[in-house]
Write a protein that holds these residues in place. Structure first.
Motif, mmCIF file in Angstrom:
data_model
loop_
_atom_site.group_PDB
_atom_site.id
_atom_site.type_symbol
_atom_site.label_atom_id
_atom_site.label_comp_id
_atom_site.label_asym_id
_atom_site.label_seq_id
_atom_site.Cartn_x
_atom_site.Cartn_y
_atom_site.Cartn_z
ATOM 1 N N UNK A 137 -39.896 1.714 -37.433
ATOM 2 C CA UNK A 137 -41.277 2.072 -37.753
ATOM 3 C C UNK A 137 -42.085 0.840 -38.135
ATOM 4 N N UNK A 138 -41.488 -0.049 -38.912
ATOM 5 C CA UNK A 138 -42.197 -1.283 -39.308
ATOM 6 C C UNK A 138 -42.424 -2.193 -38.104
ATOM 7 N N UNK A 139 -41.422 -2.302 -37.231
ATOM 8 C CA UNK A 139 -41.599 -3.103 -36.012
ATOM 9 C C UNK A 139 -42.733 -2.520 -35.172
ATOM 10 N N UNK A 140 -42.784 -1.198 -35.088
ATOM 11 C CA UNK A 140 -43.835 -0.513 -34.344
ATOM 12 C C UNK A 140 -45.201 -0.770 -34.984
ATOM 13 N N UNK A 141 -45.236 -0.763 -36.301
ATOM 14 C CA UNK A 141 -46.457 -1.002 -37.061
ATOM 15 C C UNK A 141 -46.983 -2.424 -36.804
ATOM 16 N N UNK A 142 -46.094 -3.394 -36.843
ATOM 17 C CA UNK A 142 -46.478 -4.787 -36.592
ATOM 18 C C UNK A 142 -46.989 -4.944 -35.163
ATOM 19 N N UNK A 143 -46.331 -4.254 -34.236
ATOM 20 C CA UNK A 143 -46.772 -4.295 -32.833
ATOM 21 C C UNK A 143 -48.187 -3.719 -32.706
ATOM 22 N N UNK A 144 -48.461 -2.630 -33.410
ATOM 23 C CA UNK A 144 -49.788 -2.002 -33.351
ATOM 24 C C UNK A 144 -50.857 -2.934 -33.919
ATOM 25 N N UNK A 145 -50.545 -3.574 -35.035
ATOM 26 C CA UNK A 145 -51.502 -4.500 -35.648
ATOM 27 C C UNK A 145 -51.743 -5.693 -34.730
ATOM 28 N N UNK A 146 -50.683 -6.153 -34.074
ATOM 29 C CA UNK A 146 -50.844 -7.268 -33.129
ATOM 30 C C UNK A 146 -51.835 -6.883 -32.016
ATOM 31 N N UNK A 147 -51.694 -5.660 -31.485
ATOM 32 C CA UNK A 147 -52.610 -5.190 -30.439
ATOM 33 C C UNK A 147 -54.055 -5.171 -30.932
ATOM 34 N N UNK A 148 -54.249 -4.657 -32.151
ATOM 35 C CA UNK A 148 -55.604 -4.549 -32.696
ATOM 36 C C UNK A 148 -56.205 -5.933 -32.919
ATOM 37 N N UNK A 149 -55.442 -6.838 -33.498
ATOM 38 C CA UNK A 149 -55.938 -8.197 -33.737
ATOM 39 C C UNK A 149 -56.261 -8.894 -32.418
ATOM 40 N N UNK A 150 -55.389 -8.721 -31.433
ATOM 41 C CA UNK A 150 -55.628 -9.325 -30.123
ATOM 42 C C UNK A 150 -56.908 -8.777 -29.504
#
Length: 322
Positions: free
Chosen positions: A289-302
């Motif tokens: 879940x945390x890995x998924x969360x970090x991936x989601x934040x990466x998408x938003x920041x990008x």
């Protein structure tokens, strides 16, 4: 002797309350720019006290904090090899290509791995393959030999990627945890499906496709390979009679949509783990879940940095665990 994960699960229960939910992601999406996103994340405890605004550094810190926490509550790293070994195979690719091109590998190496990435690099550089972990020895020898003899970087990648898929599949079959078995099976099956789709689009030969795919329990890879050698529509026709039939609309849309479907399947399967107090399941669920969360934040920041629309990112964001 079965391990007792009661303490680890108790620590996880507290941390679960801090995971981002859909409302949090919508707030991040609504932020004006990347700096505003980072400020919102810092209010939720992301990053460190230095207060820097570099997105890559923020995400690196979060992954570092995640694995440090996991190491505190479950010191035996082997419980998470199924998640870490793909990074070892990635580092093997980097080592081989860096050595044959005479460039430094530093910026391309991933440090969240089973093996020290520089140890992999040194072993390959000196051709001391016996110093590699057993699961890397044969793919290292074969991939280096192929690249030196043929200069075929794609074939080098295929050798290493298939070895990775086979090893993750092996770890899944050896696990007593249903969530780990499910994750590993989906890891291999989704990779096989992506190989089939891309091979069909690029009209690869059957021998190439067969060499690239790894066996798994939920797909007949021989039939899938034959379908891929015929046409894209034949691939989808084969998938209609498998457990992945529900993913066909996503595959037709794009590979990123299919990857989202796979990640959402894992997230849905993880949710019952919240009620398992004694197994490692809740720890694995939290980690994913945390890995998924970090991936989601990466998408938003990008998206914020590159000026992409919120609608484009919403289509790619994964289902949240909470």
């Amino acid at each position: 002797m079965q391990q007792d994960f009661t303490y680890a699960v108790a620590r996880i229960r507290y941390r679960e309350n801090k995971l981002l939910n859909d409302a949090d992601l919508n707030a991040l999406l609504s932020a004006k720019d990347a700096d505003a996103v980072i400020r919102l994340l810092r209010d939720k405890g992301w990053g460190d006290n230095a207060g820097g605004s570099d997105p890559d550094e923020l995400l690196r810190l979060e992954r570092e904090k995640l694995w440090q926490f996991i190491g505190e509550i479950v010191p035996d790293k082997s419980n998470f090899y199924f998640l870490l070994v793909p990074n070892d195979f990635h580092n093997l690719k980097v080592a081989i290509k860096s050595i044959t091109r005479d460039i430094k590998p530093d910026d391309m190496l991933i440090h969240d791995a089973v093996t020290d990435p520089y140890a992999i690099y040194e072993a390959v550089l000196k051709r001391e393959y016996e110093n590699l972990p057993e699961f890397l020895v044969e793919p290292a020898k074969e991939a280096m030999s192929v690249l030196l003899q043929t200069s075929d970087g794609q074939l080098c990648d295929i050798i290493i990627d298939r070895a990775c898929m086979e090893y993750v599949g092996k770890l899944g079959k050896a696990s007593d945890e249903e969530i780990i078995r499910l994750y590993c099976e989906l890891f291999v099956a989704s990779a096989d499906i992506k190989i089939a789709v891309r091979s069909a689009h690029t009209k690869k030969r059957l021998d190439f496709i067969t060499r690239a795919m790894a066996p798994c329990e939920t797909l007949d890879v021989e039939r899938l390979a034959v379908a891929a050698s015929l046409s894209y529509e034949d691939v989808l026709k084969y998938l209609e009679n498998t457990r992945y039939s529900a993913a066909i609309p996503q595959i037709r849309s794009s590979m990123s949509a299919f990857e989202k479907w796979c990640d959402d399947c894992i997230t849905e399967a993880m949710k019952p783990q919240k009620w398992e107090p004694f197994s490692i399941g809740p720890v694995v669920a939290y980690l994913l879940a945390r890995e998924n969360e970090i991936k989601a934040v990466r998408m938003i920041l990008s998206a914020k940095v590159n000026g992409l629309s919120d609608d484009v990112i919403k289509e790619r964001l994964r289902m949240m665990y909470v």
